[in-house]
Design a protein around this motif. Sequence first.
Motif, PDB file in Angstrom:
ATOM      1  N   SER A 131       0.968  -1.078   0.078  1.00 46.77           N
ATOM      2  CA  SER A 131      -0.126  -0.025  -0.022  1.00 46.77           C
ATOM      3  C   SER A 131       0.817   1.297  -0.055  1.00 46.77           C
ATOM      4  O   SER A 131       0.438   2.263  -0.477  1.00 46.77           O
ATOM      5  CB  SER A 131      -0.985   0.042   1.325  1.00 46.77           C
ATOM      6  N   ILE A 132       2.132   1.104   0.446  1.00 47.30           N
ATOM      7  CA  ILE A 132       3.187   2.428   0.331  1.00 47.30           C
ATOM      8  C   ILE A 132       3.970   2.188  -0.762  1.00 47.30           C
ATOM      9  O   ILE A 132       4.525   3.221  -1.192  1.00 47.30           O
ATOM     10  CB  ILE A 132       3.556   2.393   1.871  1.00 47.30           C
ATOM     11  N   ASP A 133       4.593   1.009  -0.788  1.00 49.04           N
ATOM     12  CA  ASP A 133       5.911   0.810  -1.632  1.00 49.04           C
ATOM     13  C   ASP A 133       5.463   0.210  -2.935  1.00 49.04           C
ATOM     14  O   ASP A 133       6.583  -0.168  -3.585  1.00 49.04           O
ATOM     15  CB  ASP A 133       6.924   0.098  -1.026  1.00 49.04           C
ATOM     16  N   GLY A 134       4.409  -0.157  -3.155  1.00 52.46           N
ATOM     17  CA  GLY A 134       4.027  -0.670  -4.662  1.00 52.46           C
ATOM     18  C   GLY A 134       4.271  -2.303  -4.626  1.00 52.46           C
ATOM     19  O   GLY A 134       4.681  -2.911  -3.411  1.00 52.46           O
ATOM     20  N   ARG A 135       4.561  -2.777  -5.905  1.00 53.94           N
ATOM     21  CA  ARG A 135       4.876  -4.123  -5.890  1.00 53.94           C
ATOM     22  C   ARG A 135       6.059  -4.538  -5.593  1.00 53.94           C
ATOM     23  O   ARG A 135       6.304  -5.668  -4.973  1.00 53.94           O
ATOM     24  CB  ARG A 135       4.438  -4.681  -7.368  1.00 53.94           C
ATOM     25  N   SER A 136       7.162  -3.941  -5.901  1.00 56.70           N
ATOM     26  CA  SER A 136       8.412  -4.421  -5.618  1.00 56.70           C
ATOM     27  C   SER A 136       9.246  -3.107  -5.482  1.00 56.70           C
ATOM     28  O   SER A 136       8.835  -1.793  -5.759  1.00 56.70           O
ATOM     29  CB  SER A 136       8.944  -5.160  -6.944  1.00 56.70           C
ATOM     30  N   ILE A 137      10.616  -3.232  -5.306  1.00 59.03           N
ATOM     31  CA  ILE A 137      11.387  -2.184  -5.010  1.00 59.03           C
ATOM     32  C   ILE A 137      12.533  -2.055  -6.328  1.00 59.03           C
ATOM     33  O   ILE A 137      13.443  -1.552  -6.251  1.00 59.03           O
ATOM     34  CB  ILE A 137      12.408  -2.394  -3.823  1.00 59.03           C
ATOM     35  N   GLY A 138      12.286  -3.044  -7.123  1.00 57.94           N
ATOM     36  CA  GLY A 138      13.045  -2.847  -8.308  1.00 57.94           C
ATOM     37  C   GLY A 138      14.303  -3.916  -8.682  1.00 57.94           C
ATOM     38  O   GLY A 138      14.995  -4.057  -9.589  1.00 57.94           O
ATOM     39  N   ARG A 139      14.547  -4.829  -7.266  1.00 66.05           N
ATOM     40  CA  ARG A 139      15.374  -5.842  -7.302  1.00 66.05           C
ATOM     41  C   ARG A 139      15.030  -7.041  -7.606  1.00 66.05           C
ATOM     42  O   ARG A 139      13.876  -7.479  -7.354  1.00 66.05           O
ATOM     43  CB  ARG A 139      16.340  -5.573  -6.016  1.00 66.05           C
ATOM     44  N   GLY A 140      15.980  -7.959  -8.179  1.00 64.11           N
ATOM     45  CA  GLY A 140      15.479  -9.538  -8.312  1.00 64.11           C
ATOM     46  C   GLY A 140      14.656  -9.671  -9.420  1.00 64.11           C
ATOM     47  O   GLY A 140      13.738 -10.735  -9.433  1.00 64.11           O
ATOM     48  N   TYR A 141      14.609  -8.949 -10.591  1.00 60.69           N
ATOM     49  CA  TYR A 141      13.960  -9.019 -11.659  1.00 60.69           C
ATOM     50  C   TYR A 141      12.415  -8.822 -11.398  1.00 60.69           C
ATOM     51  O   TYR A 141      11.819  -9.972 -11.363  1.00 60.69           O
ATOM     52  CB  TYR A 141      14.143 -10.389 -12.386  1.00 60.69           C
ATOM     53  N   PRO A 142      11.852  -7.858 -11.156  1.00 63.01           N
ATOM     54  CA  PRO A 142      10.512  -7.472 -10.971  1.00 63.01           C
ATOM     55  C   PRO A 142       9.547  -8.194 -11.840  1.00 63.01           C
ATOM     56  O   PRO A 142       9.794  -8.132 -13.164  1.00 63.01           O
ATOM     57  CB  PRO A 142      10.222  -5.961 -10.934  1.00 63.01           C
ATOM     58  N   LEU A 143       8.701  -8.999 -11.413  1.00 59.87           N
ATOM     59  CA  LEU A 143       7.689  -9.712 -12.422  1.00 59.87           C
ATOM     60  C   LEU A 143       7.016  -8.775 -13.221  1.00 59.87           C
ATOM     61  O   LEU A 143       6.276  -7.672 -12.600  1.00 59.87           O
ATOM     62  CB  LEU A 143       6.825 -10.520 -11.615  1.00 59.87           C
ATOM     63  N   ARG A 144       6.575  -9.078 -14.426  1.00 64.92           N
ATOM     64  CA  ARG A 144       5.649  -8.382 -15.403  1.00 64.92           C
ATOM     65  C   ARG A 144       4.889  -9.398 -16.051  1.00 64.92           C
ATOM     66  O   ARG A 144       5.130 -10.271 -16.413  1.00 64.92           O
ATOM     67  CB  ARG A 144       6.569  -7.631 -16.432  1.00 64.92           C
ATOM     68  N   GLY A 145       3.489  -9.083 -16.105  1.00 63.97           N
ATOM     69  CA  GLY A 145       2.510  -9.912 -16.746  1.00 63.97           C
ATOM     70  C   GLY A 145       2.103 -10.846 -15.836  1.00 63.97           C
ATOM     71  O   GLY A 145       1.185 -11.917 -15.909  1.00 63.97           O
ATOM     72  N   THR A 146       2.593 -11.210 -14.600  1.00 69.25           N
ATOM     73  CA  THR A 146       2.394 -12.328 -13.617  1.00 69.25           C
ATOM     74  C   THR A 146       2.661 -11.635 -12.656  1.00 69.25           C
ATOM     75  O   THR A 146       3.088 -10.534 -12.058  1.00 69.25           O
ATOM     76  CB  THR A 146       2.745 -13.569 -14.014  1.00 69.25           C
ATOM     77  N   SER A 147       2.277 -12.377 -11.343  1.00 72.72           N
ATOM     78  CA  SER A 147       2.693 -12.284 -10.103  1.00 72.72           C
ATOM     79  C   SER A 147       2.703 -13.136  -8.958  1.00 72.72           C
ATOM     80  O   SER A 147       1.800 -14.241  -9.238  1.00 72.72           O
ATOM     81  CB  SER A 147       1.455 -10.933  -9.469  1.00 72.72           C
ATOM     82  N   TRP A 148       3.247 -13.252  -7.839  1.00 72.25           N
ATOM     83  CA  TRP A 148       3.298 -14.133  -6.867  1.00 72.25           C
ATOM     84  C   TRP A 148       1.687 -14.215  -6.480  1.00 72.25           C
ATOM     85  O   TRP A 148       1.095 -15.280  -5.817  1.00 72.25           O
ATOM     86  CB  TRP A 148       4.127 -14.124  -5.674  1.00 72.25           C
TER      87      TRP A 148
ATOM     88  N   VAL B  36      13.346 -13.306  -8.423  1.00 75.75           N
ATOM     89  CA  VAL B  36      14.340 -13.695  -7.232  1.00 75.75           C
ATOM     90  C   VAL B  36      13.567 -13.082  -6.025  1.00 75.75           C
ATOM     91  O   VAL B  36      13.464 -11.933  -5.668  1.00 75.75           O
ATOM     92  CB  VAL B  36      15.682 -13.223  -7.358  1.00 75.75           C
ATOM     93  N   ARG B  37      13.344 -13.960  -4.969  1.00 77.53           N
ATOM     94  CA  ARG B  37      12.673 -13.473  -3.797  1.00 77.53           C
ATOM     95  C   ARG B  37      13.164 -13.932  -2.424  1.00 77.53           C
ATOM     96  O   ARG B  37      12.802 -15.046  -1.817  1.00 77.53           O
ATOM     97  CB  ARG B  37      11.138 -13.885  -4.006  1.00 77.53           C
ATOM     98  N   PRO B  38      14.076 -13.113  -1.813  1.00 76.88           N
ATOM     99  CA  PRO B  38      14.595 -13.413  -0.773  1.00 76.88           C
ATOM    100  C   PRO B  38      13.401 -13.346   0.497  1.00 76.88           C
ATOM    101  O   PRO B  38      12.624 -12.473   0.184  1.00 76.88           O
ATOM    102  CB  PRO B  38      16.129 -12.831  -0.679  1.00 76.88           C
ATOM    103  N   TYR B  39      13.843 -14.007   1.573  1.00 80.36           N
ATOM    104  CA  TYR B  39      12.769 -13.831   2.562  1.00 80.36           C
ATOM    105  C   TYR B  39      13.359 -13.924   4.126  1.00 80.36           C
ATOM    106  O   TYR B  39      14.475 -14.604   4.036  1.00 80.36           O
ATOM    107  CB  TYR B  39      11.361 -14.864   2.414  1.00 80.36           C
ATOM    108  N   TYR B  40      12.690 -13.469   4.946  1.00 79.04           N
ATOM    109  CA  TYR B  40      13.008 -13.675   6.455  1.00 79.04           C
ATOM    110  C   TYR B  40      11.783 -14.459   7.128  1.00 79.04           C
ATOM    111  O   TYR B  40      10.528 -14.058   6.629  1.00 79.04           O
ATOM    112  CB  TYR B  40      13.452 -12.599   7.270  1.00 79.04           C
ATOM    113  N   ARG B  41      11.893 -15.199   7.949  1.00 81.74           N
ATOM    114  CA  ARG B  41      10.454 -15.788   8.527  1.00 81.74           C
ATOM    115  C   ARG B  41      10.885 -15.858  10.111  1.00 81.74           C
ATOM    116  O   ARG B  41      12.023 -16.262  10.642  1.00 81.74           O
ATOM    117  CB  ARG B  41      10.094 -17.071   8.174  1.00 81.74           C
ATOM    118  N   PHE B  42       9.834 -15.486  10.875  1.00 77.57           N
ATOM    119  CA  PHE B  42       9.897 -15.588  12.341  1.00 77.57           C
ATOM    120  C   PHE B  42       8.510 -16.277  12.820  1.00 77.57           C
ATOM    121  O   PHE B  42       7.540 -15.854  12.453  1.00 77.57           O
ATOM    122  CB  PHE B  42       9.878 -14.056  12.855  1.00 77.57           C
TER     123      PHE B  42
END
Length: 293
Positions: free
Chosen positions: A94-111, A199-205
């Motif tokens: 809601s603030i930052d859009g779909r992505s920050i521009g790293r890791g080949y942002p998806l076009r035409g599809t989405s997670w 390419v989608r890095p993640y953290y989990r807690f």
Amino acid sequence: MANQTVLGQQTMVPEEPGEAYAMGDTMPHAAAGQGYPMEPEYGVDGSYGEPSCGCGDSCCDGECCYSEWPCDEVLIDRGWWRALRQKYRFRHSSIDGRSIGRGYPLRGTSWLNRPYSFGLETGGFMMASRISSNNTRNNDVLLAASLGWDWDHYWGTQFRVGWSTPELHSNVPSTQVPSNNVLMYDLSLMYYPWGDSKVRPYYRFGLGMTDIDFITPAGIREDNTMFSLPIGVGIKYQTKRWVALRAEAADYITFSQNSASHMQNFTLTFGMEWRFGGRPNSAWSGPRRECDW
């Protein structure tokens, strides 16, 4: 009009107040074809023709030499702190859009086109501490399965179950034989700092439980279920719109209970996940769509 040399330039200086420059005369701050009255410029020492320097500055060789700390002003540069907070803060679509521009942002599809996932992983299970004083540490293969739900481009939830059977040899004689099963299940909050990218890095807690079967120092078989905190870091890579590869390293912090001691178990896993769920809207499913769902 009289000739006056100022900073290496010959300038026409008016002799009478109010006398204007004629067209074509040299005036550094005048627009071509216009006449302006001459306003002499004085330096800090009162000499004509020297540049006017600011407070705390000095004039040398016709140029202002700026002091490092002019006047009594205290300069505090907090730009690095703002940049650090901006770089590592938690994001939301809601603030930052779909992505920050790293890791080949998806076009035409989405997670989020297929927000649900089912994954299978395998890897290593490594015990950093012993379950009790009479048992040895051991490593073994880990098998894991997960169910996930990505409800934002940067956030998701995952339920995971992992199973391993390290041989916990006891130095206390016992007629009972433990199964040596280690079962870990947890619910985690997933954070994807790059957003909707290939390419989608993640953290989990998360919060979870660890069930372990072993022989106590008293020679009795005991099956304990202990509270655990999984903390992990991983990466996903979308190979197809409905398939992704993933790798993860996690630390399961397990708290002591009954005869079981505080433990730290590390896991390193690799696997795949299948994406499903969601349905295309009219814009995606129309006959003239030009993008892939």
